[in-house]
Design a protein around this motif. Structure first.
Motif, mmCIF file in Angstrom:
data_model
loop_
_atom_site.group_PDB
_atom_site.id
_atom_site.type_symbol
_atom_site.label_atom_id
_atom_site.label_comp_id
_atom_site.label_asym_id
_atom_site.label_seq_id
_atom_site.Cartn_x
_atom_site.Cartn_y
_atom_site.Cartn_z
ATOM 1 N N ARG A 77 18.837 -12.076 -9.290
ATOM 2 C CA ARG A 77 18.795 -11.008 -8.286
ATOM 3 C C ARG A 77 18.751 -9.639 -8.959
ATOM 4 N NH1 ARG A 77 20.068 -12.289 -3.090
ATOM 5 N NH2 ARG A 77 21.293 -10.423 -2.727
ATOM 6 N N TYR A 78 19.434 -9.501 -10.079
ATOM 7 C CA TYR A 78 19.332 -8.263 -10.852
ATOM 8 C C TYR A 78 17.897 -8.064 -11.333
ATOM 9 C CZ TYR A 78 19.611 -5.148 -14.900
ATOM 10 O OH TYR A 78 19.380 -4.138 -15.802
ATOM 11 N N PRO A 87 0.817 -1.217 0.000
ATOM 12 C CA PRO A 87 0.000 0.000 0.000
ATOM 13 C C PRO A 87 0.853 1.271 0.000
ATOM 14 C CG PRO A 87 -0.747 -1.541 1.686
ATOM 15 C CD PRO A 87 0.565 -2.059 1.181
ATOM 16 N N ALA A 88 0.335 2.313 -0.604
ATOM 17 C CA ALA A 88 1.025 3.603 -0.624
ATOM 18 C C ALA A 88 1.280 4.068 0.811
ATOM 19 C CB ALA A 88 0.184 4.633 -1.373
ATOM 20 N N GLY A 89 2.475 4.538 1.058
ATOM 21 C CA GLY A 89 2.828 5.023 2.384
ATOM 22 C C GLY A 89 3.477 3.990 3.277
ATOM 23 N N ALA A 90 3.285 2.709 2.961
ATOM 24 C CA ALA A 90 3.919 1.656 3.764
ATOM 25 C C ALA A 90 5.409 1.604 3.440
ATOM 26 C CB ALA A 90 3.269 0.311 3.475
ATOM 27 N N LYS A 91 6.212 1.313 4.439
ATOM 28 C CA LYS A 91 7.659 1.284 4.263
ATOM 29 C C LYS A 91 8.201 -0.139 4.107
ATOM 30 C CE LYS A 91 8.361 5.596 6.798
ATOM 31 N NZ LYS A 91 9.050 6.251 7.954
ATOM 32 N N THR A 92 7.307 -1.077 3.906
ATOM 33 C CA THR A 92 7.701 -2.478 3.789
ATOM 34 C C THR A 92 8.470 -2.735 2.503
ATOM 35 O OG1 THR A 92 5.721 -3.104 5.011
ATOM 36 C CG2 THR A 92 6.852 -4.846 3.795
ATOM 37 N N ARG A 93 9.579 -3.457 2.627
ATOM 38 C CA ARG A 93 10.375 -3.836 1.464
ATOM 39 C C ARG A 93 10.018 -5.253 1.015
ATOM 40 N NH1 ARG A 93 16.749 -2.363 2.118
ATOM 41 N NH2 ARG A 93 16.598 -0.076 1.993
ATOM 42 N N ILE A 94 9.993 -5.458 -0.280
ATOM 43 C CA ILE A 94 9.845 -6.793 -0.844
ATOM 44 C C ILE A 94 11.232 -7.282 -1.234
ATOM 45 C CG2 ILE A 94 8.849 -8.186 -2.690
ATOM 46 C CD1 ILE A 94 6.772 -7.093 -0.748
ATOM 47 N N THR A 95 11.643 -8.428 -0.692
ATOM 48 C CA THR A 95 12.970 -8.954 -1.000
ATOM 49 C C THR A 95 12.881 -10.372 -1.553
ATOM 50 O OG1 THR A 95 13.575 -10.102 1.057
ATOM 51 C CG2 THR A 95 13.770 -7.704 1.043
ATOM 52 N N ASP A 96 13.956 -10.768 -2.194
ATOM 53 C CA ASP A 96 14.074 -12.142 -2.682
ATOM 54 C C ASP A 96 14.660 -13.033 -1.583
ATOM 55 O OD1 ASP A 96 16.724 -11.342 -2.589
ATOM 56 O OD2 ASP A 96 16.952 -11.223 -4.758
ATOM 57 N N THR A 97 15.030 -14.245 -1.941
ATOM 58 C CA THR A 97 15.706 -15.170 -1.038
ATOM 59 C C THR A 97 16.847 -15.831 -1.816
ATOM 60 O OG1 THR A 97 14.442 -17.156 -1.598
ATOM 61 C CG2 THR A 97 13.460 -15.655 0.030
ATOM 62 N N GLY A 128 11.799 -3.751 -8.964
ATOM 63 C CA GLY A 128 11.511 -2.860 -7.844
ATOM 64 C C GLY A 128 11.712 -3.485 -6.485
ATOM 65 N N GLY A 129 12.133 -4.752 -6.446
ATOM 66 C CA GLY A 129 12.390 -5.418 -5.186
ATOM 67 C C GLY A 129 13.794 -5.134 -4.672
ATOM 68 N N VAL A 130 14.100 -5.717 -3.527
ATOM 69 C CA VAL A 130 15.393 -5.542 -2.870
ATOM 70 C C VAL A 130 15.989 -6.922 -2.639
ATOM 71 C CG1 VAL A 130 16.564 -4.623 -0.823
ATOM 72 C CG2 VAL A 130 14.566 -3.447 -1.748
ATOM 73 N N ASN A 131 17.288 -7.026 -2.702
ATOM 74 C CA ASN A 131 17.944 -8.313 -2.491
ATOM 75 C C ASN A 131 18.177 -8.607 -1.011
ATOM 76 O OD1 ASN A 131 19.993 -7.645 -5.369
ATOM 77 N ND2 ASN A 131 18.141 -8.873 -5.286
ATOM 78 N N HIS A 132 17.953 -9.857 -0.639
ATOM 79 C CA HIS A 132 18.293 -10.355 0.688
ATOM 80 C C HIS A 132 19.791 -10.693 0.657
ATOM 81 C CE1 HIS A 132 17.530 -12.203 4.571
ATOM 82 N NE2 HIS A 132 16.230 -11.946 4.463
ATOM 83 N N ARG A 133 20.281 -11.466 1.613
ATOM 84 C CA ARG A 133 21.706 -11.807 1.606
ATOM 85 C C ARG A 133 22.025 -12.585 0.326
ATOM 86 N NH1 ARG A 133 22.763 -17.046 5.533
ATOM 87 N NH2 ARG A 133 20.846 -18.154 5.014
ATOM 88 N N ASN A 134 23.200 -12.331 -0.208
ATOM 89 C CA ASN A 134 23.570 -12.929 -1.485
ATOM 90 C C ASN A 134 24.042 -14.374 -1.340
ATOM 91 O OD1 ASN A 134 24.146 -12.607 -4.419
ATOM 92 N ND2 ASN A 134 26.235 -13.074 -3.739
ATOM 93 N N ASP A 135 24.730 -14.648 -0.247
ATOM 94 C CA ASP A 135 25.299 -15.982 -0.059
ATOM 95 C C ASP A 135 25.495 -16.237 1.433
ATOM 96 O OD1 ASP A 135 27.814 -14.708 0.690
ATOM 97 O OD2 ASP A 135 28.141 -14.404 -1.455
ATOM 98 N N LEU A 136 25.962 -17.413 1.779
ATOM 99 C CA LEU A 136 26.097 -17.787 3.177
ATOM 100 C C LEU A 136 27.125 -16.952 3.927
ATOM 101 C CD1 LEU A 136 25.902 -21.686 2.903
ATOM 102 C CD2 LEU A 136 24.168 -20.134 3.827
ATOM 103 N N GLY A 137 28.052 -16.335 3.200
ATOM 104 C CA GLY A 137 29.092 -15.551 3.850
ATOM 105 C C GLY A 137 28.762 -14.083 4.011
ATOM 106 N N ALA A 149 9.169 -17.098 -3.942
ATOM 107 C CA ALA A 149 8.489 -17.294 -5.231
ATOM 108 C C ALA A 149 8.973 -16.340 -6.309
ATOM 109 C CB ALA A 149 6.975 -17.136 -5.049
ATOM 110 N N LEU A 150 9.559 -15.213 -5.925
ATOM 111 C CA LEU A 150 10.040 -14.267 -6.934
ATOM 112 C C LEU A 150 11.018 -14.929 -7.890
ATOM 113 C CD1 LEU A 150 10.707 -11.015 -4.857
ATOM 114 C CD2 LEU A 150 8.612 -11.706 -6.047
ATOM 115 N N THR A 151 11.811 -15.858 -7.364
ATOM 116 C CA THR A 151 12.797 -16.521 -8.213
ATOM 117 C C THR A 151 12.477 -17.990 -8.465
ATOM 118 O OG1 THR A 151 14.163 -16.831 -6.226
ATOM 119 C CG2 THR A 151 14.700 -14.969 -7.660
ATOM 120 N N HIS A 152 11.975 -18.704 -7.452
ATOM 121 C CA HIS A 152 11.785 -20.141 -7.691
ATOM 122 C C HIS A 152 10.484 -20.475 -8.421
ATOM 123 C CE1 HIS A 152 8.735 -20.934 -4.634
ATOM 124 N NE2 HIS A 152 9.507 -20.511 -3.644
ATOM 125 N N SER A 153 9.561 -19.519 -8.505
ATOM 126 C CA SER A 153 8.287 -19.842 -9.149
ATOM 127 C C SER A 153 7.857 -18.848 -10.220
ATOM 128 C CB SER A 153 7.178 -19.944 -8.086
ATOM 129 O OG SER A 153 7.409 -21.028 -7.218
#
Length: 284
Positions: A144-145, A122-132, A151-160, A267-271
């Motif tokens: 991830r690109y 919703p407009a005004g919400a500060k929630t980010r949508i991220t991948d996994t 318009g999404g944001v990346n989560h951690r890229n790798d285990l390190g 689901a952004l990437t696996h589905s």
């Protein structure tokens, strides 16, 4: 953007897979001197993504191929829109067609799906949508690109790249408190510590242990609301709250309104379905 070396490494592996024995059909049917042009068109509404990857496929086959980008990555277009136009030796265009489409259709599909999730906030919400990290092996950098392009944001890229204490870490370490204490003592001071919890009771333990981020795994919307209310009283010291686990498009609006900081969506990437893009030739 993606580093050219990373694109070329992926493209070269894909081309080797498809062209290890050459292109028997193209070489048998088409004159080596034959020139052709082709246009990549969206068959359905999409968010365009993968122009540089599409271009590099043909450049790696034959440097004489030119590529014109008609629609910048991240642009939402209607069905029938021409995204990219290529021209050059017909054999090169034929040899690269499937690889170029496989990669760009995958990227465009992810960008298109991501945009739908982002638009549901919703407009005004500060929630980010991220991948996994639920990405296709070998294609993570492209996928991830594509999430960022949508318009999404990346989560951690790798285990390190971050400390994330999940359910199996908790079991192996002997509990949330023990896992957080060990992580705090051993991880770099620059790393925040995220803990996955599956109940409000575990949330309390994570808060007491001093988690910087708490992932609410498979929480009902009602319990998400309770978790948000619980940490609100902690003021600036409160951890970030991330909702995750089986997140559907239909839940995005209500979860964002509940007040979580992040919604991570595998689901952004696996589905994500591949976008319907066709390459139409015209020989000259």
């Amino acid at each position: 953007m993606i580093a050219p070396s990373l694109i070329d490494a992926i493209v070269d592996r894909a081309l080797e897979e498809d062209l290890a024995g050459g292109d028997l059909s193209g070489e048998a049917c088409v004159d080596a001197e034959r020139h052709a042009e082709a246009e990549a068109r969206a068959r359905k509404p999409v968010v365009a993504c993968g122009a540089e990857v599409f271009r590099r496929v043909f450049a790696r086959i034959d440097t004489r191929v030119t590529c014109e980008v008609l629609v910048p990555d991240g642009t939402a277009v209607e069905a029938g829109t021409t995204l990219w136009r290529i021209a050059g030796p017909a054999r090169a265009l034929l040899a690269g067609e499937r690889t170029a489409l496989n990669l760009s259709q995958r990227m465009t599909g992810i960008a298109t799906l991501t945009r739908r999730y982002v638009d549901a906030v919703p407009a005004g919400a500060k929630t980010r949508i991220t991948d996994t990290r639920k990405t296709t092996p070998g294609l993570r950098v492209l996928e991830r690109y594509a999430v960022r392009t949508g318009g999404g944001v990346n989560h951690r890229n790798d285990l390190g790249s971050a400390v994330m204490i999940k359910d199996n870490h908790i079991i192996a370490a002997g509990g949330i408190t023990a896992a957080v204490e060990r992580a705090r003592a051993r991880a770099p001071h620059t790393s925040r510590i995220e803990v996955e919890v599956d109940s409000l009771a575990q949330l309390e333990e994570a808060l007491t242990a001093g988690a910087d981020i708490v992932m609410l795994d498979n929480f009902s919307t009602e319990d998400v609301q309770k978790a948000v209310a619980r940490v609100a009283g902690l003021g600036q010291a409160r951890p970030l709250l991330e909702a995750s686990g089986g997140i559907t498009l239909e839940r995005i609006t209500e979860l964002a309104r509940a007040g979580v900081d992040v919604i991570s969506v595998g689901a952004l990437t696996h589905s994500a379905p591949a976008a319907d893009i066709g390459l139409d030739f015209s020989a000259k």
